[in-house]
Write a protein that holds these residues in place. Sequence first.
Motif, short mmCIF file in Angstrom:
data_model
loop_
_atom_site.label_atom_id
_atom_site.label_comp_id
_atom_site.label_asym_id
_atom_site.label_seq_id
_atom_site.Cartn_x
_atom_site.Cartn_y
_atom_site.Cartn_z
N GLY A 162 27.51 -25.52 -10.89
CA GLY A 162 27.04 -25.48 -9.50
C GLY A 162 26.27 -24.23 -9.12
O GLY A 162 26.37 -23.74 -8.00
N LEU A 163 25.48 -23.73 -10.04
CA LEU A 163 24.75 -22.49 -9.78
C LEU A 163 23.59 -22.73 -8.80
O LEU A 163 22.80 -23.65 -8.99
CB LEU A 163 24.21 -21.94 -11.10
CG LEU A 163 23.97 -20.43 -11.17
CD1 LEU A 163 25.29 -19.69 -11.07
CD2 LEU A 163 23.27 -20.07 -12.45
N SER A 164 23.53 -21.90 -7.76
CA SER A 164 22.44 -22.05 -6.77
C SER A 164 21.88 -20.69 -6.40
O SER A 164 22.60 -19.69 -6.38
CB SER A 164 22.97 -22.70 -5.48
OG SER A 164 23.42 -23.99 -5.75
N SER A 165 20.61 -20.67 -6.10
CA SER A 165 19.97 -19.48 -5.57
C SER A 165 18.92 -19.95 -4.60
O SER A 165 18.03 -20.72 -4.96
CB SER A 165 19.34 -18.68 -6.71
OG SER A 165 18.67 -17.57 -6.19
N VAL A 179 22.67 -7.57 -16.86
CA VAL A 179 21.90 -7.43 -18.09
C VAL A 179 22.69 -6.69 -19.18
O VAL A 179 22.84 -7.18 -20.29
CB VAL A 179 20.56 -6.71 -17.82
CG1 VAL A 179 19.82 -6.47 -19.12
CG2 VAL A 179 19.70 -7.55 -16.89
N SER A 180 23.25 -5.52 -18.83
CA SER A 180 23.96 -4.75 -19.86
C SER A 180 25.13 -5.54 -20.42
O SER A 180 25.36 -5.57 -21.63
CB SER A 180 24.48 -3.45 -19.27
OG SER A 180 23.49 -2.81 -18.57
N ALA A 239 18.72 -15.89 -13.97
CA ALA A 239 20.01 -15.74 -13.30
C ALA A 239 21.15 -15.78 -14.31
O ALA A 239 22.12 -15.04 -14.20
CB ALA A 239 20.19 -16.85 -12.26
N ILE A 240 21.02 -16.64 -15.33
CA ILE A 240 22.08 -16.72 -16.34
C ILE A 240 22.15 -15.40 -17.12
O ILE A 240 23.23 -14.89 -17.40
CB ILE A 240 21.82 -17.91 -17.30
CG1 ILE A 240 22.00 -19.23 -16.55
CG2 ILE A 240 22.77 -17.85 -18.49
CD1 ILE A 240 21.66 -20.46 -17.36
N TYR A 241 20.99 -14.85 -17.42
CA TYR A 241 20.96 -13.59 -18.17
C TYR A 241 21.42 -12.42 -17.29
O TYR A 241 21.87 -11.40 -17.79
CB TYR A 241 19.53 -13.34 -18.67
CG TYR A 241 19.34 -12.12 -19.53
CD1 TYR A 241 20.10 -11.94 -20.69
CD2 TYR A 241 18.40 -11.16 -19.21
CE1 TYR A 241 19.91 -10.83 -21.49
CE2 TYR A 241 18.20 -10.04 -20.01
CZ TYR A 241 18.96 -9.89 -21.14
OH TYR A 241 18.77 -8.79 -21.94
#
Lengths: 335, 331, 511
Positions: free
Chosen positions: C274-277, C333-334, C310-312
């Motif tokens: 359910g990822l949203s932006s 990121v890190s 967004a996943i990264y």
Amino acid sequence: MSITALRRLILIGLLLAIGLGLSLASPSFLKLDNLMTLLQEASQTGIVAVGFTLVLITAGIDMSIGAVIAITAMICANFLTYTHIPAFAFIPVALGAGCLVGLFNGFFITRFKLPEFIVTLASRGILAGLALLIAVKDADGFVSNVFIQDPVYLGFGGTVGPFYIITIVFLVLAVLVQFFLKRTRSGTNIYATGANPTAARLSGINTDKTIFAVYMFSGFCASLSSIFLSARMMTAMPEFGIGSEMDVIAAVVIGGTPFTGGIGDIWGTVIGTVFLAMIKNGILKLGISPYIQPIVIGGIIVVVVVVDVWYKGFAERLARNRARRRTAEQDRAAA
Amino acid sequence: MNLTAAKARQLLKDLRLFFVLILLMAVLSVLSPRFLTLGNLSNVLWSVCIIGIMCSGFIYAPITGGIDLSVGSMAALAGIIANVLMNQVGIPWVPALVITLACGMFIGFINGIVTTKFGVPAFIVTMAAKTYLFGIAMLVSNGDMITIMKPKGFLAIGVGKLFGLPIPIYIMVAVIVASHILLKHTVFGRKAIAVGANEVAAKLSGVDPDRTRIMAYVLSATAATVAGIVMASLTQQAYAANAGGYELDVITAVVVGGTSLMGGSGSVAGALIGAVMVGFINNGLNLLNMPSSFHPLVTGVVILLALLLNQGGKMPKFILSMRKRLGDPGK
Amino acid sequence: MAENSDASEEVLLDCRKICKSYNGPMVLSDVDFSMKRGEIHALVGENGAGKSTLIKIITGVTGRNSGTMVFEGKEIGHDHSRTGAQGLGIAVIYQELSLIHGMTVAQNMFLTKEPRMPVLGIINIRRMNSLAQAMIDRYGFNLKATDVIDGLSIGQRQTVEILKALNGKASLMIMDEPTSSLTSAESAQLFGIIRQLKADGISVLYISHRMEEVFDLSDRVTVLRDGRLVEVLEKERIHPNEIIRLMIGRCLDEKDSKCVMERKGGEVVLDVHGLSSEGKFSDISLQLHAGEVLGIGGLVGSGRTELVRAIYGIDAHDSGSISFQGKPWTPGVSQSIRGGFGFVPEERRLQGIMGGISITGNIGITNLDSIAGKGFVSDRKELALSRKAVGLLNIKPAEPSLPVGNLSGGNQQKVVVGKWLIRDLRLLIVDEPTVGIDIGAKEEMYQTIARLASEGVSVILVSSDLPELTRLSDRILVLRKGRIVKEFAEGAVTEEDVLRASSGILEGGAA
């Protein structure tokens, strides 16, 4: 109300509040004499700031203006000391020297794509050196004080009614340049060059020419201011104007012209110069150590710029939310 | 591609600065017989030490794509703070210098925060810092030129000798070597170069650009503070207008040393050679009885010339042919 | 504008036998293209079919190698330039590239052409505003001449672009993917405008991947494939299925284009729920298994890149959850790099490489954890690592000290991929990995991805290159307007299927 208009209103409010505070704290602040001197001080910075504003609108910067003031003063001193050429004849030459510096800056910026600040910083160094070099010297080779006696030249430091001539010149210049910016094609080109150089070129604007022009005008304004300065001081020294670029930057930044280019106008700069002059005058009137002045100027630049960034972000968030709501409504209406 | 030839060219390019330096020395020694005397050379050394120490930290600002114009004021202020702490507050000199260094770091931190977090051009932030730091220095010192007579330990930093060599030389060598190692052999050095070369790519590789930049300004201000302490001790004097135009000298040294003002490359060794050259040029102007006004003039010209030589792209023909003769393969 | 009734039959632009090669392969060969006055003409083709090159030639951005161009009866020479094209009345609608922020609509429309008073060249603002408003009203746009650009939506800005071009007396208006960032209401408005332009006798050249738009609007459609003209379809023959068939072309050869999707059953490595932006993508759920290549298809602007970013962990998301290797995962990121992610961004030059820095430096920066101890970098380890990457991917020239900017595009991309391969990789995200690289390097890239998958690394592949997507992926998700519209998981899939889903034509027929 637009965010720029609101900002200006706040600034004027602040200006009046400081004025009120100063007149309560120091009875001599509201005297006509003091106010006229304040305006004279403001105009001294203001004339330079008008040219500087144009440079800033093209997203550039001109660090050489202080040194232009010095070199112009030295050119005039030489004419006054060694020749009998009348003032109205050599002043155009001195003003031309300012333009020439702009030409030099513009050449390195457009032709070699070097960063503006480093080019103008380098020419600042060169000019400061040149000013010392051509300064009028005595028999032992020391820089000697030039006492200006030429009545025409000294006339620039005079008054018309209660106003100093420089104040009138500054206001006329401000009105003309504001009009030029907003009501001529060349003025529009300056904004376009600063806001989006690629788009400006696509629309057929010669951005290089625009950049040349604004740096030349900036040099011209600095030279003009220099003549008033030496006329008022009745002398010319090679240190004139050195370091004054910070006053100019502070005034323009207070006025609301950002470093990002494409935005700004002369009214803001006028308010900014008066604002700065009032603060300086206040420091004097309240008997605070004059050494605090650079702290205030440097501090103002940092604080105003930081507040502006915050203010702009805040206003943009508001605008974005409003736009989002509008599109959502439109979509609903369409569906 | 012939790699050995490319390497030889690269070596020639690296050594180019040395040739120019030697040429400069040769010219100066011909022009003035006093140039190659021990007394004169040690004179040059003082100013080289101050500029060299400043460069060791300053260089990180241009490497990360910024600039720090506040180093001169910072150095002057450092001398004044140290004097106030030691001789007015009465703190022993070692902790006093530690506190002075902490002040410098704090100023650098502020410069870094304002440039990175508020997106203000670095030259504006640091120019403003130059102005207010000068003001603070004037305010604290009341505009006086203060003579520092004690403590002995502090004065030894500038005038003392170790194994026959003045202590400032050891300090300069130490910070230059440290800076070189920091740039070439540490994680921070890699990150600084990456941020200057391509901020987006660096970010995607896990580098925090803002933190790296803030660190660069802290280093710059710290080095300026060290330079200020050495200068105050050397001249036994603290004055707000000391080192007033040093930022221009430091920029010259770094740019002559081949550091790009666009970010992504830099050489501490080059900057050191640049500092020596700046010292020689200033000294040469003195020896030739040139008025002091030539100093900013020459500095300005040298900066512009060095930038043109460093830069690729659009060039007038004479500069291109000059580059070819100097053995720069170009891009 | 149309003085006589047969104006619509008049040929406005006629290009014949246009050839173009940048250096090496032919990008366009012997392409004929013509436009009539007052027609809406769609230009379609897959990525790399040569559409943008043809547009660049027509607008004078790049020159042609051979062939003739006639515009309004006049031959256009080889000295055709961008300003020359503008002078002739050929306008390109950029999304917002050519608008000046801080200026009003009228100022933008009249930039460098402001009406002036007879004296002193003073701009007559009142007249400029009234002229602009008259034009706006004539087309019935919901705009005021005195609105400042900064406050307008993207759709409105595009309208201003069109107005600006109209004011420059354009007779041919080129629109390149104009709807990619518009809302549906804004798109509908744009189509209205395009029809009005047609009614005024202005020709519109329209480039889009969205089949229903092409289908609705166009009078004629020109299909390009691999730099050649395939066919020009007249109104009655325009049908989405037909266009897609012509665009793909290869489906005549069923064996090659039909790929069999097999769901791989390894453990779940990444579970997105359910990822949203807001404004980018919404309600995305996906699972990625070990050793699986998950293809993400969709048009440019469909939210593909935003999703993988967004996943990264480059951009934050608004809602939804991610778990990685069975544990809840907060992207960053890190942290991603430490956890075994790799990320190969789109736009290699801008985001991937540090051009002025050596291969070693580019590879070292993502591997500081393995080559540095206590803050110090071991040059020896760094060099060994970069030699390993250079050997692994056959980077040429095999000299780690060379600046990456000096390498060819393919080798640059190998460096960007290589810096991840020498890590203990769990998940590699690649975004448009083969744009602008030669055939040989492309093939090597495919083999690298396949080898990674066989070693158990999961791969997310974002690509507009349909053969690439269908060939490499074990599973394909298709995004459209920020949502997953289709999953191809098992059974046969063709490029055509993916293109249909991306363009909004689901299960045959127009959407």
